[in-house]
Motif scaffolding. Structure first.
Motif, mmCIF file in Angstrom:
data_model
loop_
_atom_site.group_PDB
_atom_site.id
_atom_site.type_symbol
_atom_site.label_atom_id
_atom_site.label_comp_id
_atom_site.label_asym_id
_atom_site.label_seq_id
_atom_site.Cartn_x
_atom_site.Cartn_y
_atom_site.Cartn_z
ATOM 1 N N THR A 238 34.445 85.611 94.123
ATOM 2 C CA THR A 238 34.960 84.960 92.919
ATOM 3 C C THR A 238 33.945 83.968 92.353
ATOM 4 O OG1 THR A 238 36.023 83.271 94.267
ATOM 5 C CG2 THR A 238 37.371 85.174 93.649
ATOM 6 N N ALA A 239 32.678 84.143 92.684
ATOM 7 C CA ALA A 239 31.648 83.200 92.253
ATOM 8 C C ALA A 239 31.508 83.165 90.736
ATOM 9 C CB ALA A 239 30.315 83.562 92.895
ATOM 10 N N HIS A 240 31.715 84.291 90.070
ATOM 11 C CA HIS A 240 31.516 84.353 88.630
ATOM 12 C C HIS A 240 32.838 84.394 87.855
ATOM 13 C CE1 HIS A 240 27.301 84.875 89.430
ATOM 14 N NE2 HIS A 240 27.579 85.885 90.245
ATOM 15 N N VAL A 241 33.921 84.005 88.484
ATOM 16 C CA VAL A 241 35.224 83.992 87.831
ATOM 17 C C VAL A 241 35.513 82.572 87.372
ATOM 18 C CG1 VAL A 241 37.699 84.392 88.124
ATOM 19 C CG2 VAL A 241 36.049 85.890 89.252
ATOM 20 N N GLU A 242 35.830 82.440 86.098
ATOM 21 C CA GLU A 242 36.097 81.119 85.543
ATOM 22 C C GLU A 242 37.487 80.641 85.992
ATOM 23 O OE1 GLU A 242 36.773 79.184 81.140
ATOM 24 O OE2 GLU A 242 35.471 80.937 81.342
ATOM 25 N N PRO A 243 37.584 79.399 86.477
ATOM 26 C CA PRO A 243 38.897 78.883 86.888
ATOM 27 C C PRO A 243 39.847 78.791 85.693
ATOM 28 C CG PRO A 243 37.138 77.399 87.566
ATOM 29 C CD PRO A 243 36.529 78.428 86.689
ATOM 30 N N MET A 244 41.130 78.964 85.974
ATOM 31 C CA MET A 244 42.109 78.868 84.907
ATOM 32 C C MET A 244 43.323 78.086 85.379
ATOM 33 S SD MET A 244 43.114 82.828 84.761
ATOM 34 C CE MET A 244 44.643 83.360 85.459
ATOM 35 N N ALA A 245 44.001 77.480 84.435
ATOM 36 C CA ALA A 245 45.157 76.645 84.769
ATOM 37 C C ALA A 245 46.387 77.481 85.059
ATOM 38 C CB ALA A 245 45.444 75.669 83.630
ATOM 39 N N GLY A 246 46.459 78.669 84.507
ATOM 40 C CA GLY A 246 47.610 79.524 84.722
ATOM 41 C C GLY A 246 47.313 80.918 84.209
ATOM 42 N N VAL A 247 48.208 81.826 84.479
ATOM 43 C CA VAL A 247 48.009 83.203 84.055
ATOM 44 C C VAL A 247 48.179 83.320 82.548
ATOM 45 C CG1 VAL A 247 48.858 85.553 84.309
ATOM 46 C CG2 VAL A 247 48.781 84.040 86.278
ATOM 47 N N ASN A 248 49.143 82.643 82.020
ATOM 48 C CA ASN A 248 49.442 82.702 80.599
ATOM 49 C C ASN A 248 49.186 81.326 79.999
ATOM 50 O OD1 ASN A 248 50.146 84.540 78.723
ATOM 51 N ND2 ASN A 248 52.349 84.509 79.136
ATOM 52 N N THR A 249 48.031 81.094 79.419
ATOM 53 C CA THR A 249 47.716 79.776 78.866
ATOM 54 C C THR A 249 47.525 79.871 77.355
ATOM 55 O OG1 THR A 249 45.397 80.149 79.366
ATOM 56 C CG2 THR A 249 46.651 78.883 80.965
ATOM 57 N N PRO A 250 48.623 79.862 76.610
ATOM 58 C CA PRO A 250 48.489 79.892 75.152
ATOM 59 C C PRO A 250 47.936 78.556 74.646
ATOM 60 C CG PRO A 250 50.779 79.560 75.749
ATOM 61 C CD PRO A 250 50.010 79.783 77.028
ATOM 62 N N ALA A 251 47.328 78.580 73.486
ATOM 63 C CA ALA A 251 46.796 77.352 72.907
ATOM 64 C C ALA A 251 47.944 76.444 72.510
ATOM 65 C CB ALA A 251 45.938 77.683 71.696
ATOM 66 N N MET A 252 47.780 75.182 72.799
ATOM 67 C CA MET A 252 48.813 74.217 72.450
ATOM 68 C C MET A 252 48.695 73.869 70.967
ATOM 69 S SD MET A 252 50.594 73.584 75.148
ATOM 70 C CE MET A 252 51.439 72.105 74.714
ATOM 71 N N PRO A 253 49.817 73.853 70.250
ATOM 72 C CA PRO A 253 49.739 73.486 68.837
ATOM 73 C C PRO A 253 49.494 71.988 68.702
ATOM 74 C CG PRO A 253 52.008 73.831 69.489
ATOM 75 C CD PRO A 253 51.152 74.196 70.661
ATOM 76 N N PHE A 254 48.610 71.631 67.792
ATOM 77 C CA PHE A 254 48.317 70.217 67.555
ATOM 78 C C PHE A 254 48.968 69.797 66.246
ATOM 79 C CE2 PHE A 254 44.741 71.422 70.291
ATOM 80 C CZ PHE A 254 44.827 70.412 71.232
ATOM 81 N N ARG A 255 49.399 68.578 66.203
ATOM 82 C CA ARG A 255 49.924 68.031 64.955
ATOM 83 C C ARG A 255 48.924 67.004 64.444
ATOM 84 N NH1 ARG A 255 51.686 62.909 65.852
ATOM 85 N NH2 ARG A 255 52.371 62.369 67.927
ATOM 86 N N ALA A 256 49.021 66.715 63.200
ATOM 87 C CA ALA A 256 48.117 65.729 62.615
ATOM 88 C C ALA A 256 48.424 64.360 63.207
ATOM 89 C CB ALA A 256 48.285 65.712 61.104
ATOM 90 N N ASP A 257 47.402 63.613 63.491
ATOM 91 C CA ASP A 257 47.554 62.274 64.060
ATOM 92 C C ASP A 257 47.614 61.272 62.916
ATOM 93 O OD1 ASP A 257 47.785 60.257 65.861
ATOM 94 O OD2 ASP A 257 45.682 60.225 66.444
#
Length: 95
Positions: free
Chosen positions: A46-65
């Protein structure tokens, strides 16, 4: 790696399981099989496998600050059933 009966009894004790003598043998085989499967997983490169937080990691929606109205204490506390010193009064939980 193979487990002996003493190791199985120790694991059962740590897991708070009551195993009678007839279940120790099958449990020993099951745990040994699980350890063999884990050893197979450890052999995968697994030397060339990028770590991931989960199997399904959709992009989080951002709101305007954006800056909104502040200092609405009176309007917020108007919804509270009981207020003291500009704070919500809640029931005591810990005695």
């Amino acid at each position: 790696m193979s487990l002996n009966q003493e190791a199985v009894k120790r694991i059962a004790t740590l897991a708070r399981l009551k195993l009678d003598q007839t279940r120790i043998g099958p449990m020993q085989q099951d745990l040994t099989h699980i350890l063999h499967l884990i050893n197979q997983l450890n052999e995968v490169d697994t030397a060339h496998v990028e770590p991931m937080a989960g199997v399904n990691t959709p992009a989080m929606p951002f709101r305007a600050d954006d800056v909104t109205e502040g200092n609405l204490v009176d309007q917020i506390l108007a919804n509270a059933p009981e207020v003291a010193c500009n704070m919500f009064v809640v029931p005591k939980v810990v005695e």
